[in-house]
Design an enzyme around this catalytic site. Sequence first.
Site, PDB file in Angstrom:
ATOM      1  N   SER A   1       0.812  -1.221   0.000  1.00 41.11           N
ATOM      2  CA  SER A   1       0.000   0.000   0.000  1.00 41.11           C
ATOM      3  C   SER A   1       0.848   1.276   0.000  1.00 41.11           C
ATOM      4  O   SER A   1       1.801   1.402   0.777  1.00 41.11           O
ATOM      5  CB  SER A   1      -0.918   0.018   1.229  1.00 41.11           C
ATOM      6  OG  SER A   1      -1.623   1.245   1.263  1.00 41.11           O
TER       7      SER A   1
ATOM      8  N   THR B   1      -8.325  -2.231   2.847  1.00 40.88           N
ATOM      9  CA  THR B   1      -7.971  -2.743   1.528  1.00 40.88           C
ATOM     10  C   THR B   1      -8.197  -4.250   1.515  1.00 40.88           C
ATOM     11  O   THR B   1      -8.804  -4.806   2.448  1.00 40.88           O
ATOM     12  CB  THR B   1      -6.547  -2.298   1.108  1.00 40.88           C
ATOM     13  OG1 THR B   1      -6.313  -2.728  -0.226  1.00 40.88           O
ATOM     14  CG2 THR B   1      -5.450  -2.859   1.997  1.00 40.88           C
TER      15      THR B   1
ATOM     16  N   LYS C   1     -12.965  -5.042   2.495  1.00 37.42           N
ATOM     17  CA  LYS C   1     -13.969  -3.998   2.206  1.00 37.42           C
ATOM     18  C   LYS C   1     -15.406  -4.474   2.409  1.00 37.42           C
ATOM     19  O   LYS C   1     -16.248  -3.722   2.886  1.00 37.42           O
ATOM     20  CB  LYS C   1     -13.796  -3.486   0.774  1.00 37.42           C
ATOM     21  CG  LYS C   1     -12.522  -2.686   0.626  1.00 37.42           C
ATOM     22  CD  LYS C   1     -12.313  -2.171  -0.768  1.00 37.42           C
ATOM     23  CE  LYS C   1     -10.879  -1.673  -0.861  1.00 37.42           C
ATOM     24  NZ  LYS C   1     -10.694  -0.527  -1.675  1.00 37.42           N
TER      25      LYS C   1
ATOM     26  N   ASP D   1     -14.131   4.869  -2.778  1.00 33.25           N
ATOM     27  CA  ASP D   1     -13.564   4.248  -3.989  1.00 33.25           C
ATOM     28  C   ASP D   1     -14.342   4.665  -5.245  1.00 33.25           C
ATOM     29  O   ASP D   1     -13.734   4.961  -6.283  1.00 33.25           O
ATOM     30  CB  ASP D   1     -13.603   2.717  -3.879  1.00 33.25           C
ATOM     31  CG  ASP D   1     -12.376   2.149  -3.179  1.00 33.25           C
ATOM     32  OD1 ASP D   1     -11.360   2.854  -3.067  1.00 33.25           O
ATOM     33  OD2 ASP D   1     -12.441   0.975  -2.750  1.00 33.25           O
TER      34      ASP D   1
ATOM     35  N   ASP E   1     -22.109 -15.915  -9.960  1.00 35.53           N
ATOM     36  CA  ASP E   1     -23.312 -15.563  -9.167  1.00 35.53           C
ATOM     37  C   ASP E   1     -23.252 -14.120  -8.673  1.00 35.53           C
ATOM     38  O   ASP E   1     -24.260 -13.423  -8.622  1.00 35.53           O
ATOM     39  CB  ASP E   1     -23.375 -16.417  -7.883  1.00 35.53           C
ATOM     40  CG  ASP E   1     -23.673 -17.852  -8.205  1.00 35.53           C
ATOM     41  OD1 ASP E   1     -23.843 -18.143  -9.393  1.00 35.53           O
ATOM     42  OD2 ASP E   1     -23.717 -18.663  -7.252  1.00 35.53           O
TER      43      ASP E   1
END
Length: 307
Positions: free
Chosen positions: A36, A83, A87, A123, A177
């Site tokens: 990150s 992260t 989430k 995001d 799905d």
Amino acid sequence: MNTIYTLADLRDGKKKTRDISPPIRLGVLGDPVAHSFSPPMQNAALQECGLDLQYAAFQITPDELPEALRLMCELDFVGLNLTVPHKIAALAFVDEADERARRIGAINTIVFQDGKSLGRDTDGPGFERAIREEFSVDLSDLRVLLLGAGGGAGRAIAYQGALENCERLVLVNRTFDKAQALARELAGYFSGPRVLGPEARLEAIPWNDPSLRRQLGRTDLVVNATTIGLQQSDASPLAHGLIAPHLMVYDLLYKKTPTRLLAAAAEAGARGANGLTMLLHQGALAFELWFDRPAPLAAMRRALDGK
Ligand code: NAP
């Protein structure tokens, strides 16, 4: 290289997070988290604004997530980012979430306020700003094909596309799905006609579906929101031969060297960009939620440019 903290450090919170200078009161939780760039970017923002606090990276497994969130609230953290792979799971552990986060079913930001944790998503809007910055186009004008529509970031981007009323959205996911369920959730946003005539504006297709080449012929922007590419050995999430020069390719991953997907895009003559711009804009929006003041975008950008 970021120092990586763990749950043990939070349990030993006073020593490890409060009493070091400046005190750690913000962070990103992930598994893995070492990749990150949020710590240098957010620490540059804190410094620029004269806030005597530190933002750190925390290696936290899915099993450890509820305890980590509870401890951070008790330790007077200001806020957090989440992260991979937290989430979606984190939504169940916050005290409150706004409507957008509930609809997406995922959060990337937590604000701690009066002993409560509030879940938010930055995001989606961060992605929209990144696309405008990278390609000088608005999401609303684009036909988008989204790889990884079942993950936390993928769901946030799909909702952003729906809210912006983008021309067309094709949802692709390994676990089909999830793409189908998301298409059902978003159907109402795509019921109106656009310039494309009778073509379906919203579709879900399986991973590696034979229709992918045809779908890409009707796509302007391809987005990689899968975790493919995080490992050095990962192949490109799209076969080389499928990328055509008319495409814009946005890979949420950011690395020093071009990802396999972006290398393939460049080879095909397509325009491409990595996730640094999204990191910047989602981070700036999170900073604004934590501190209720404009984020110092230029300082954050400089910190990322040095990476
Ligand atoms: P996540 O919730 O764990 O979702 C992972 C997604 O990748 C799912 O759709 C999953 O499909 C798919 N996937 C994983 N392995 C795969 C494989 N081998 N083949 C096909 N699909 C596969 O992760 P996330 O939080 O959404 O993050 C996704 C990526 O975006 C990460 O690399 C993250 O670093 C990046 N990201 C970047 C930014 C930025 O600011 N630049 C922001 C957010 C996220 P299934 O549903 O089938 O499991």
